[in-house]
Write a protein that holds these residues in place. Structure first.
Motif, PDB file in Angstrom:
ATOM      1  N   MET A   1       0.850  -1.193   0.000  1.00 41.45           N
ATOM      2  CA  MET A   1       0.000   0.000   0.000  1.00 41.45           C
ATOM      3  C   MET A   1       0.887   1.246   0.000  1.00 41.45           C
ATOM      4  O   MET A   1       1.900   1.287   0.674  1.00 41.45           O
ATOM      5  N   VAL A   2       0.470   2.233  -0.769  1.00 41.81           N
ATOM      6  CA  VAL A   2       1.221   3.483  -0.834  1.00 41.81           C
ATOM      7  C   VAL A   2       0.774   4.404   0.290  1.00 41.81           C
ATOM      8  O   VAL A   2      -0.365   4.322   0.771  1.00 41.81           O
ATOM      9  N   SER A   3       1.674   5.282   0.699  1.00 40.45           N
ATOM     10  CA  SER A   3       1.314   6.264   1.719  1.00 40.45           C
ATOM     11  C   SER A   3       0.309   7.256   1.149  1.00 40.45           C
ATOM     12  O   SER A   3       0.162   7.387  -0.074  1.00 40.45           O
ATOM     13  N   LYS A   4      -0.362   7.963   2.007  1.00 40.98           N
ATOM     14  CA  LYS A   4      -1.336   8.976   1.580  1.00 40.98           C
ATOM     15  C   LYS A   4      -0.651  10.059   0.735  1.00 40.98           C
ATOM     16  O   LYS A   4      -1.200  10.505  -0.278  1.00 40.98           O
ATOM     17  N   GLU A   7       0.056   8.540  -2.661  1.00 40.46           N
ATOM     18  CA  GLU A   7      -1.225   8.363  -3.362  1.00 40.46           C
ATOM     19  C   GLU A   7      -1.745   9.698  -3.882  1.00 40.46           C
ATOM     20  O   GLU A   7      -2.194   9.794  -5.031  1.00 40.46           O
ATOM     21  N   ARG A  64      -2.221  -1.374  -5.696  1.00 38.80           N
ATOM     22  CA  ARG A  64      -1.581  -1.203  -4.390  1.00 38.80           C
ATOM     23  C   ARG A  64      -2.588  -0.953  -3.271  1.00 38.80           C
ATOM     24  O   ARG A  64      -2.231  -0.624  -2.151  1.00 38.80           O
ATOM     25  N   GLY A  65      -3.876  -1.110  -3.587  1.00 40.37           N
ATOM     26  CA  GLY A  65      -4.906  -0.956  -2.566  1.00 40.37           C
ATOM     27  C   GLY A  65      -5.294   0.476  -2.275  1.00 40.37           C
ATOM     28  O   GLY A  65      -5.950   0.755  -1.271  1.00 40.37           O
ATOM     29  N   GLY A  66      -4.925   1.382  -3.159  1.00 42.97           N
ATOM     30  CA  GLY A  66      -5.239   2.790  -2.960  1.00 42.97           C
ATOM     31  C   GLY A  66      -6.535   3.190  -3.642  1.00 42.97           C
ATOM     32  O   GLY A  66      -7.229   2.371  -4.246  1.00 42.97           O
ATOM     33  N   GLN A  67      -6.849   4.460  -3.551  1.00 40.72           N
ATOM     34  CA  GLN A  67      -8.041   5.025  -4.165  1.00 40.72           C
ATOM     35  C   GLN A  67      -7.617   5.959  -5.290  1.00 40.72           C
ATOM     36  O   GLN A  67      -7.010   7.001  -5.034  1.00 40.72           O
ATOM     37  N   ASP A 113       9.358   4.127  -0.579  1.00 41.81           N
ATOM     38  CA  ASP A 113       8.364   3.365  -1.331  1.00 41.81           C
ATOM     39  C   ASP A 113       9.025   2.891  -2.624  1.00 41.81           C
ATOM     40  O   ASP A 113       8.910   3.509  -3.674  1.00 41.81           O
ATOM     41  N   THR A 116       6.778   1.871  -5.803  1.00 48.20           N
ATOM     42  CA  THR A 116       6.336   3.004  -6.622  1.00 48.20           C
ATOM     43  C   THR A 116       7.518   3.603  -7.371  1.00 48.20           C
ATOM     44  O   THR A 116       7.391   3.977  -8.540  1.00 48.20           O
TER      45      THR A 116
END
Length: 170
Positions: A1-4, A7, A64-67, A113, A116
């Motif tokens: 998962m990427v950080s906010k 993202e 990566r499970g992000g939005q 990351d 990414t």
């Protein structure tokens, strides 16, 4: 998962890539109206490639499970005084996109990351090609100046450019 933070930066880049597609499609429409179908074709292919770039990032965020967030596109210019002016604008724009990609690379390094960062390496390499191609066309048009036969010849050459979709947008 990427950080906010990452993202958010990637989502901003999605918008920038779609905006690039709109810009190049607008350039295509401009030259089609002028009967410069080779220039129109070149910019239309460029627009399709920019949309692929946006989708590559979109799909990466989702993987990566992000939005992935799709934002409104700001209006793009619609007219250029000459092919040279359009390609100078395209080159300047590609340099801005390169700077945006570089900023995300810096952020991903800070965030450690590496996944990414690995994905972004494709964009780093792509921007080298984008800038070189635009610079080459600016240089050609500066040599041609207002020579009608030169513009005609380059227009015919640009008509042969073909769109090749990315092998994978994942």
């Amino acid at each position: 998962m990427v950080s906010k933070k990452v993202e958010d930066a990637l989502n901003k880049q999605i918008n920038a890539e779609f905006w690039s597609g709109y810009l190049y499609l607008s350039m295509s429409a401009h030259f089609a109206k002028e009967g410069k179908n080779g220039f129109a074709n070149w910019f239309k292919v460029q627009a399709l490639e920019e949309n692929d770039h946006a989708m590559k990032i979109f799909n990466y965020i989702l993987a990566r499970g992000g939005q992935a967030v799709i934002s409104p596109i700001k209006e793009v210019p619609h007219n250029w005084a000459s092919p040279l002016d359009a390609f100078k604008a395209a080159l300047a724009h590609e340099k801005q996109v390169t700077a945006m990609i570089d900023n995300i690379v810096t952020l991903t390094n800070e965030e450690k990351d590496y996944a990414t960062l690995s994905m972004l390496q494709w964009f780093v390499d792509e921007q080298v090609e984008e800038e070189a191609t635009a610079q080459d066309l600016v240089d050609s048009l500066e040599m041609i100046k207002d020579n009608g036969f030169g513009i005609y010849t380059l227009d015919r050459e640009l008509k042969s450019r073909k769109y090749t979709p990315l092998a994978s947008n994942d």
